[in-house]
Design a protein around this motif. Structure first.
Motif, short mmCIF file in Angstrom:
data_model
loop_
_atom_site.label_atom_id
_atom_site.label_comp_id
_atom_site.label_asym_id
_atom_site.label_seq_id
_atom_site.Cartn_x
_atom_site.Cartn_y
_atom_site.Cartn_z
N LEU A 191 -18.73 35.68 5.13
CA LEU A 191 -18.34 36.19 6.44
C LEU A 191 -18.95 35.40 7.59
N LEU A 192 -20.17 34.94 7.44
CA LEU A 192 -20.87 34.31 8.57
C LEU A 192 -21.02 32.80 8.45
N GLY A 193 -20.98 32.27 7.25
CA GLY A 193 -21.15 30.83 7.06
C GLY A 193 -22.49 30.36 7.60
N GLU A 194 -22.45 29.27 8.35
CA GLU A 194 -23.67 28.67 8.89
C GLU A 194 -24.29 29.49 10.02
N ARG B 166 -13.41 35.35 8.51
CA ARG B 166 -14.31 34.95 9.60
C ARG B 166 -13.64 35.11 10.96
N GLN B 167 -12.37 34.78 11.04
CA GLN B 167 -11.66 34.91 12.32
C GLN B 167 -11.49 36.36 12.73
N SER B 168 -11.49 37.26 11.77
CA SER B 168 -11.27 38.67 12.09
C SER B 168 -12.52 39.36 12.63
N LEU B 169 -13.68 38.71 12.49
CA LEU B 169 -14.93 39.30 12.96
C LEU B 169 -15.10 39.07 14.46
N ASP B 170 -15.53 40.11 15.16
CA ASP B 170 -15.96 39.89 16.54
C ASP B 170 -17.49 39.82 16.52
N GLU B 171 -18.08 39.62 17.68
CA GLU B 171 -19.53 39.44 17.74
C GLU B 171 -20.29 40.65 17.20
N GLN B 172 -19.82 41.84 17.49
CA GLN B 172 -20.48 43.06 16.98
C GLN B 172 -20.41 43.13 15.46
N ALA C 120 -23.50 43.24 12.80
CA ALA C 120 -23.57 44.30 11.79
C ALA C 120 -23.71 43.71 10.39
N VAL C 121 -22.96 42.64 10.11
CA VAL C 121 -23.06 41.98 8.80
C VAL C 121 -24.45 41.40 8.63
N TYR C 122 -24.95 40.72 9.66
CA TYR C 122 -26.28 40.11 9.58
C TYR C 122 -27.36 41.17 9.38
#
Length: 108
Positions: free
Chosen positions: A75-78, A47-53, A57-59
């Motif tokens: 990856l996104l949790g809540e 989760r910490q490795s993800l940036d907003e983009q 993309a995951v969503y």
């Protein structure tokens, strides 16, 4: 998935980390679940490795059914719920008749 060879087990070389986990297991009453610690730690780091983009993309992949909800939640949790709410709000706003919000520039 970009040619990865992940199976159900993720392995890495753990020198001092392994020794620290074994020490904690020895001194902690009832021991510790090292596998659970590793899983939770991996989720946090992913989760910490993800940036907003990356999150978007995951969503988007999740929304299109390209990835499983469990994977998206890792990856996104809540944030999934918040992103769904934002998407619904945006879609509602796009459907509104905006002509009532236009200002009369000519004063008529």
């Amino acid at each position: 998935m970009s040619g990865s060879s992940y199976d159900k087990t993720i392995q890495f070389r753990a020198g001092a980390e392994k020794e620290a986990a074994e020490l904690l297991d020895d001194i902690h009453i009832g021991g510790v679940n090292v596998s659970e610690l590793a899983r939770v730690g991996l989720v946090e780091m992913l989760r910490q490795s993800l940036d907003e983009q990356d999150e978007v993309a995951v969503y988007e992949r999740y929304s299109r059914g390209e990835i499983d909800e469990d994977v998206a939640r890792v990856l996104l949790g809540e944030k999934i719920e918040r992103m769904e709410e934002e998407k619904a709000s945006f879609e509602t706003a796009m459907e509104r008749d905006t002509s009532e919000f236009l200002a009369d520039i000519d004063g008529e």
